[in-house]
Design a protein around this motif. Sequence first.
Motif, short mmCIF file in Angstrom:
data_model
loop_
_atom_site.label_atom_id
_atom_site.label_comp_id
_atom_site.label_asym_id
_atom_site.label_seq_id
_atom_site.Cartn_x
_atom_site.Cartn_y
_atom_site.Cartn_z
N PHE A 110 0.79 -1.60 -0.10
CA PHE A 110 0.11 -0.07 -0.13
C PHE A 110 1.04 1.05 0.07
O PHE A 110 2.30 0.87 0.06
N HIS A 111 0.26 2.75 -0.70
CA HIS A 111 0.96 3.78 -0.60
C HIS A 111 1.28 4.18 0.97
O HIS A 111 2.40 5.03 1.42
N ASP A 112 1.05 3.10 1.90
CA ASP A 112 1.55 3.82 3.92
C ASP A 112 2.92 2.55 3.52
O ASP A 112 3.23 2.90 4.58
N GLY A 113 3.44 1.66 2.77
CA GLY A 113 4.69 0.99 2.69
C GLY A 113 3.95 -0.41 3.54
O GLY A 113 4.63 -0.84 3.53
N THR A 114 2.72 -0.50 3.90
CA THR A 114 2.10 -2.11 4.54
C THR A 114 2.33 -2.78 3.70
O THR A 114 1.70 -2.08 2.72
N PRO A 115 2.23 -4.41 3.56
CA PRO A 115 2.26 -5.61 3.03
C PRO A 115 0.23 -5.43 2.20
O PRO A 115 -0.28 -5.32 3.23
N PHE A 116 0.09 -5.85 1.14
CA PHE A 116 -1.12 -5.83 0.89
C PHE A 116 -1.09 -7.42 0.79
O PHE A 116 0.11 -8.52 -0.20
N ASP A 117 -1.97 -8.04 1.35
CA ASP A 117 -2.47 -9.75 1.96
C ASP A 117 -3.36 -9.97 1.90
O ASP A 117 -4.26 -9.03 1.78
N SER A 118 -3.42 -11.18 2.48
CA SER A 118 -5.26 -11.82 2.94
C SER A 118 -6.09 -11.30 3.88
O SER A 118 -6.70 -11.12 3.94
N GLU A 119 -5.11 -10.81 4.74
CA GLU A 119 -5.30 -9.71 5.66
C GLU A 119 -6.29 -8.53 5.37
O GLU A 119 -7.59 -7.84 5.67
N ALA A 120 -5.40 -7.87 4.40
CA ALA A 120 -5.91 -6.25 3.54
C ALA A 120 -7.54 -7.41 2.67
O ALA A 120 -8.47 -6.23 3.00
N VAL A 121 -7.13 -8.26 2.15
CA VAL A 121 -8.73 -8.76 1.12
C VAL A 121 -10.21 -8.97 2.36
O VAL A 121 -11.00 -8.66 2.40
N LYS A 122 -9.39 -9.27 3.66
CA LYS A 122 -11.26 -9.80 4.95
C LYS A 122 -10.92 -8.95 5.39
O LYS A 122 -12.62 -8.51 5.21
N ALA A 123 -10.25 -7.49 5.48
CA ALA A 123 -10.81 -6.25 6.16
C ALA A 123 -11.70 -5.31 5.39
O ALA A 123 -12.63 -4.97 6.22
N ASN A 124 -11.22 -5.70 3.91
CA ASN A 124 -12.01 -5.21 2.45
C ASN A 124 -13.05 -5.97 2.28
O ASN A 124 -14.27 -4.78 2.35
N LEU A 125 -13.41 -7.07 2.37
CA LEU A 125 -14.61 -7.52 1.76
C LEU A 125 -14.93 -7.27 3.28
O LEU A 125 -16.76 -6.85 2.81
N GLU A 126 -15.30 -7.34 4.72
CA GLU A 126 -15.81 -7.14 5.46
C GLU A 126 -16.19 -5.63 6.12
O GLU A 126 -17.53 -5.70 6.26
N TYR A 127 -15.39 -4.66 5.13
CA TYR A 127 -16.24 -3.48 5.47
C TYR A 127 -16.94 -3.11 4.55
O TYR A 127 -17.82 -2.40 5.55
N VAL A 128 -17.07 -3.66 3.31
CA VAL A 128 -17.58 -3.42 2.18
C VAL A 128 -19.19 -4.16 3.04
O VAL A 128 -20.49 -3.33 2.86
N ARG A 129 -18.87 -5.39 3.16
CA ARG A 129 -20.07 -5.60 3.20
C ARG A 129 -21.10 -5.14 4.66
O ARG A 129 -22.63 -5.95 4.99
N ASP A 130 -20.66 -5.02 5.30
CA ASP A 130 -20.77 -4.66 6.85
C ASP A 130 -21.51 -3.29 7.21
O ASP A 130 -21.89 -2.68 8.31
#
Length: 511
Positions: A110-130
Amino acid sequence: MSSTRTARLLAVVAAAGLLLVGCSGGGEPAPTTGTDAGPPAEPTGTLRVNWGNAPASWAPGSGTDAGYMRVPYETLLTLGPDYEILPNLAIEWEQTPTSITLALRDDVTFHDGTPFDSEAVKANLEYVRDNPGQFAGPLQAVASVDTTDQHTAVINLKFPAPTFLTMLTQRNVFIAAPSTLADGSVVTSPVGTGPWAYDAASSVDATKWSFSLYDGYWGQTPHYADIELYAIADDTAATAALVGGEIDLTDTVDEQLSTIESAGNLDTFEYEALRNNVTFFDRGEGGAFADPAVRQAMCYALDDEGLIALNDGVTSVPGQHFVEGELGYNPDIVGYSQDLDTANQLLDGKRVDVTMPAAPFLKRQVEYVADQLNQLDGVTVTVQDLPIPEYVSTWNSGQYALGIGQAPQLTPYDWYASWFSETARANPAGAESSELKAAAQAAIAADGEQADQLWRDAMKIIIDDEALGCGYAVIGQSIAWNAATVGGVAAPSEVYEVNLVNYRDIYPISG
């Protein structure tokens, strides 16, 4: 637009550093000395783009136009010709009726230097869902997301979702840095994985958003080093900025085309950017539109062809959401032709008194529909003008009995799950007939041509049998740009998204 509002808009634009030459579309023409030698060897220059409506939120699932969101953000998958699913942040996938397994890229940050990973996928899917939003409906299929390792995410489904992968190519789920989702900063400060990172210091609140090339970008380097996004809401002012050389590209409307064409150095294209229709929300017990006969009466009151005559971007009125050649199109759908006698017979003396919201970009269409419905005996539809942010957040929330808005869904499952399923966020009454539920469940469980036919059957129930919506319109989007300074501009394809161009292919033309 009133002179007071125009002056206010121009003042705001001037604060962003655009010295507009006036509202007449005149002024000194933009430079015409460029020579198109193709893309430069290295990224250079600043692409200045106006999309008119300021983004209310940068959060995934918010509904903000793709022209803004696709600068900092990317999707897990992309859509190719003939709706082929292509890899992007996810490189491999396997789908079963109960789960979708995604193998992710291991070289993305990501632009803040943190890695894109499976936790990011989980966080975004749950964010849009909820979170409430127009894209939450189809995400209700997600029961949970397992992060089996850093670069593998397993989406567990509550029920089969046959076109879920197609949805992951669209603006339903952009991928944002999980930290911004957690602390709420995503609303105002996007942090994604795209080639350009948000530059807050160079931006002007609610007026200009600046993005600079991200050095750690994983993909092919684009041709522009920087992008500036503007929100000049007045079309005449936007045309003046384009003619005067203060912006490079803008959305526009038919009334501005003569000025744009006379400039000599400007070019335009039009593409079918979105679908919209009237949707009846108050369908719960005792609601204004609980009775299918009342909904059918509303539909018989509409003269769909009149939407084209409005000269407000409507290019066709196909009588259903999907058009010929698309999955979900049903040639057996009859639809509704204006018949006021039939409409009044269906009403049978019932009274309907409701309010319909309108945003500036939909005002003429909403007023036309209200005028048509008000022809019926005992029907009063009052139009309520709303600022864009309020309209986006409330029009399909249940506060209003009916409304018109974008329906960008590419597949019948996505459309059904977004608007008509009892769990759809855009079905605030939670009303769904047993007939529609059974038809949709049968289509979801089927495969191949059988599934296609069953979805066609479900579409006929939605439109003909139950009149859950009507007034289906295809909306064209016009884009204008300075062809002397910008090359490679082309219309998007295989997607319903307004205010969108192929940012990564566009390049500066040297003077």
